[in-house]
Design an enzyme around this catalytic site. Structure first.
Site, PDB file in Angstrom:
ATOM      1  NE  ARG A  18      -2.018  -2.349   3.131  1.00 43.09           N
ATOM      2  CZ  ARG A  18      -2.434  -2.884   4.292  1.00 43.09           C
ATOM      3  NH1 ARG A  18      -3.605  -2.533   4.806  1.00 43.09           N
ATOM      4  NH2 ARG A  18      -1.682  -3.763   4.919  1.00 43.09           N
ATOM      5  CE  LYS A 354      37.149  20.564   2.680  1.00 37.45           C
ATOM      6  NZ  LYS A 354      38.052  19.998   1.672  1.00 37.45           N
TER       7      LYS A 354
HETATM    8  C1  UD1 Z   1      -2.490  -6.474  10.926  1.00 30.44           C
HETATM    9  C2  UD1 Z   1      -3.503  -7.352  11.639  1.00 30.44           C
HETATM   10  C3  UD1 Z   1      -4.719  -6.505  11.982  1.00 30.44           C
HETATM   11  C4  UD1 Z   1      -4.307  -5.313  12.813  1.00 30.44           C
HETATM   12  C5  UD1 Z   1      -3.213  -4.512  12.123  1.00 30.44           C
HETATM   13  C6  UD1 Z   1      -2.663  -3.469  13.056  1.00 30.44           C
HETATM   14  C7  UD1 Z   1      -3.176  -9.593  10.693  1.00 30.44           C
HETATM   15  C8  UD1 Z   1      -3.723 -10.632   9.765  1.00 30.44           C
HETATM   16  N1  UD1 Z   1      -3.875  -8.448  10.782  1.00 30.44           N
HETATM   17  O1  UD1 Z   1      -3.055  -6.063   9.704  1.00 30.44           O
HETATM   18  O2  UD1 Z   1      -5.650  -7.279  12.712  1.00 30.44           O
HETATM   19  O3  UD1 Z   1      -5.423  -4.494  13.080  1.00 30.44           O
HETATM   20  O4  UD1 Z   1      -2.129  -5.363  11.747  1.00 30.44           O
HETATM   21  O5  UD1 Z   1      -1.727  -2.639  12.423  1.00 30.44           O
HETATM   22  O6  UD1 Z   1      -2.184  -9.840  11.329  1.00 30.44           O
HETATM   23  N2  UD1 Z   1       4.335  -9.708   7.994  1.00 30.44           N
HETATM   24  C9  UD1 Z   1       5.299 -10.691   7.936  1.00 30.44           C
HETATM   25  N3  UD1 Z   1       5.077 -11.789   7.181  1.00 30.44           N
HETATM   26  C10 UD1 Z   1       3.946 -11.975   6.472  1.00 30.44           C
HETATM   27  C11 UD1 Z   1       2.949 -10.957   6.533  1.00 30.44           C
HETATM   28  C12 UD1 Z   1       3.176  -9.839   7.302  1.00 30.44           C
HETATM   29  O7  UD1 Z   1       6.347 -10.574   8.558  1.00 30.44           O
HETATM   30  O8  UD1 Z   1       3.822 -13.007   5.816  1.00 30.44           O
HETATM   31  C13 UD1 Z   1       4.583  -8.506   8.806  1.00 30.44           C
HETATM   32  C14 UD1 Z   1       4.554  -7.213   7.989  1.00 30.44           C
HETATM   33  O9  UD1 Z   1       5.861  -6.900   7.515  1.00 30.44           O
HETATM   34  C15 UD1 Z   1       4.053  -6.202   8.992  1.00 30.44           C
HETATM   35  C16 UD1 Z   1       3.250  -7.012   9.990  1.00 30.44           C
HETATM   36  O10 UD1 Z   1       3.549  -8.371   9.750  1.00 30.44           O
HETATM   37  O11 UD1 Z   1       5.124  -5.565   9.664  1.00 30.44           O
HETATM   38  C17 UD1 Z   1       1.752  -6.771   9.826  1.00 30.44           C
HETATM   39  O12 UD1 Z   1       1.393  -7.028   8.470  1.00 30.44           O
HETATM   40  P1  UD1 Z   1       0.423  -6.054   7.671  1.00 30.44           P
HETATM   41  O13 UD1 Z   1       0.301  -6.580   6.298  1.00 30.44           O
HETATM   42  O14 UD1 Z   1       0.837  -4.668   7.858  1.00 30.44           O
HETATM   43  O15 UD1 Z   1      -0.941  -6.330   8.463  1.00 30.44           O
HETATM   44  P2  UD1 Z   1      -2.229  -5.390   8.504  1.00 30.44           P
HETATM   45  O16 UD1 Z   1      -3.004  -5.592   7.286  1.00 30.44           O
HETATM   46  O17 UD1 Z   1      -1.850  -4.019   8.855  1.00 30.44           O
HETATM   47 CA    CA Z   2       0.023  -2.911   9.150  1.00 28.58          CA
END
Ligand code: UD1
Ligand code: CA
Length: 486
Positions: A18, A354
């Protein structure tokens, strides 16, 4: 919970689609640091037995940020969701009993809040404790579904909310404390039941509840602490909050900041009591400012060390330089890296420095370039003085002693030395050393020719006359052309 029982897991493998960026999300900056660095640092005082960071996108670059901070990295390839990321951590967690799990993109969380979360988890004998927050606009977040005042039954992701669940404004921060021996069997039951075919860690909450385990949610005292950075707008908002917190901390410590919302200060900057910071100033990197200084509007200081009572006039740019007590610079001074301005030095407008050391009380007030220069005490560097320190291949030093007077518009062709107490005549191009207490003068001698100018004017006027005659006799058009040509 003894610290040896506790581990930290930071999920930082995702791309951050995003943000529409070639840079992995957790490497974006807010409040003067990368997102992931903020989180590792917030966890540091918890003194956990280990800190694991799950990496994937731009793994090497993320590792280069977190490993120097004492974290261990584990590769998640491909990234099959937050639940999958947690499974990657399983073996490395070893004998830890509890884990605090955090996303890599919610950098505002404070250590105190994490400590409180761990305490609630321990005291409640819970399998999982969710850090939640109540938001006026909960859109984009998973929602916390409670089954009683204290107990949680599920987290529902935004995409899967039922009509009435949309009314819930308690959100999941994605920061949790888990009792690991309870988490693993629940996680094993989670299925990738979503559009992205990912394993969601959030789905483990409903499974734990179904297995009769205790799931709690602790509401963050300040909802801003849990803001995640999914979009550029989120990043800007989080940056704004970090900056505000930093300014407030400095104001609490006795610093005056005018129009504070226009002032940008990095986290490691220190500022002494009674210093005044005017609007639109940026204090960056490891800048350290003493007491009773004034940093006037539009100035940008990066890795600058200022003593006490220093005055930076408007629109100065300072990098990696030291300004001792009572130095005054600007307006419009530019200090490139590696300068040392000793006590009471004055540097004025359109002066560039400098790698130069300027001795106590020395002045260079106007339109000057000093590079690779070493200048003693109480010397005066005239307007338009230039050190010619570069011959296209190498840089050479210029050494100027104490109480030297360099006349305006002097070019000092380095390497060159001007001894203590010497004078250099204005307009000189100095290519040889000037001895102490001597005069260096290097310009052609002036010749005055009396009456030359009035004679010249008479000659020119006479030469012009015949032309005017011919013009009268010519048609108008031709005359106009001739005038243009002149
Ligand atoms: C997530 C939560 C959501 C919460 C929100 C808060 C889940 C499914 N959802 O959503 O409930 O309200 O955070 O900010 O967890 N990541 C990995 N490996 C992966 C996928 C993600 O390491 O396979 C890491 C991402 O780098 C990130 C974090 O997990 O730092 C959260 O992932 P993101 O995709 O941002 O989750 P949200 O959609 O924000
Ligand atoms: Ca997030």
């Amino acid at each position: 919970m003894s610290h040896q029982d506790l581990a930290i897991v930071i999920l930082a493998a995702g791309k951050g689609t995003r943000l529409k960026s070639s840079l992995a999300k957790v490497l974006h900056r807010a409040g003067g640091r990368t997102l992931v660095e903020h989180i590792v640092r917030a966890c540091h005082p918890l003194k956990a037995r280990k800190t694991l960071v799950i990496i994937g996108h731009q793994a090497e670059e993320v590792a280069a940020v977190v490993e120097p901070l004492g974290a261990t990295t584990l590769l998640q390839q491909p990234q099959n969701g937050t639940g999958h990321a947690m499974q990657i951590a399983k073996r490395a967690l070893g004998r830890a009993k509890y884990a605090i799990v955090l996303p890599g993109d919610a950098p505002l969380v404070r250590t105190e809040t994490l400590k409180a979360l761990a305490a609630v988890h321990r005291n409640g004998n819970a399998a999982a404790t969710i850090l939640s927050a109540v938001l006026a606009d909960p859109s984009g977040y998973g929602r916390v579904v409670r089954k009683s005042e204290t107990m949680v039954s599920a987290i529902v992701e935004e995409s899967q909310l039922s009509g009435e669940q949309r009314e819930i404004n308690e959100i999941n921060s994605a920061i949790y404390c888990f009792t690991l021996e309870k988490l693993w069997p629940a996680l094993a039951q989670v299925k990738p039941n979503n559009l992205h075919r990912e394993l969601y860690l959030t789905d483990a909450i409903a499974v734990l509840n179904a297995r009769g385990e205790t799931v709690l949610a602790q509401v963050a005292p300040d909802p801003r602490e849990v803001l995640g950075c999914n979009t550029r707008a989120d990043l800007a908002e989080v940056d704004r909050i970090f900056r505000e917190w930093k300014r407030n901390a400095l104001m609490d410590a006795g610093v005056t900041i005018q129009l504070p919302e226009t002032v940008l200060i990095d986290p490691d900057v220190t500022v002494g009591e009674d210093t005044i910071i005017e609007p639109c100033v940026q204090l960056l990197g490891n800048t350290k400012i003493g007491a009773r200084c004034t940093i006037r509007t539009g100035s940008v200081l990066t890795d600058a060390i200022l003593g006490d009572d220093v005055k930076v006039e408007p629109y100065c740019v300072v990098a990696e330089s030291r300004l001792d007590d009572r130095v005054i610079i600007g307006p419009f001074s530019r200090l490139r890296p590696n300068n040392h301005l000793k006590d009471d030095v004055r540097i004025g407008n359109f002066v560039e420095l400098k790698k130069s050391t300027i001795g106590e009380g020395t002045k260079a007030m106007h339109l000057t370039y000093l590079g690779d220069a070493k200048i003693g005490k109480k010397s005066n560097i005239g307007a338009g003085t230039i050190t010619c320190n570069y011959d296209g291949f190498h840089k050479y030093p210029t050494t100027i002693g104490d109480k030297v007077f360099i006349g305006s518009d002097t070019a000092l062709v380095a390497p060159v030395r001007v001894g203590d107490g010497a004078y250099v005549a204005a307009g000189s191009t100095i290519t040889e050393n000037v001895p102490a207490d001597g005069l260096g003068i290097a310009r052609s001698r002036q010749v005055n020719k009396p009456g030359w100018a009035s004679q010249k004017r008479r000659e020119l006027a006479a030469a012009d006359k015949p032309k005017r005659k011919t013009r009268k006799s010519e048609p108008r058009k031709k005359a106009r052309k001739a005038r243009k040509r002149r």
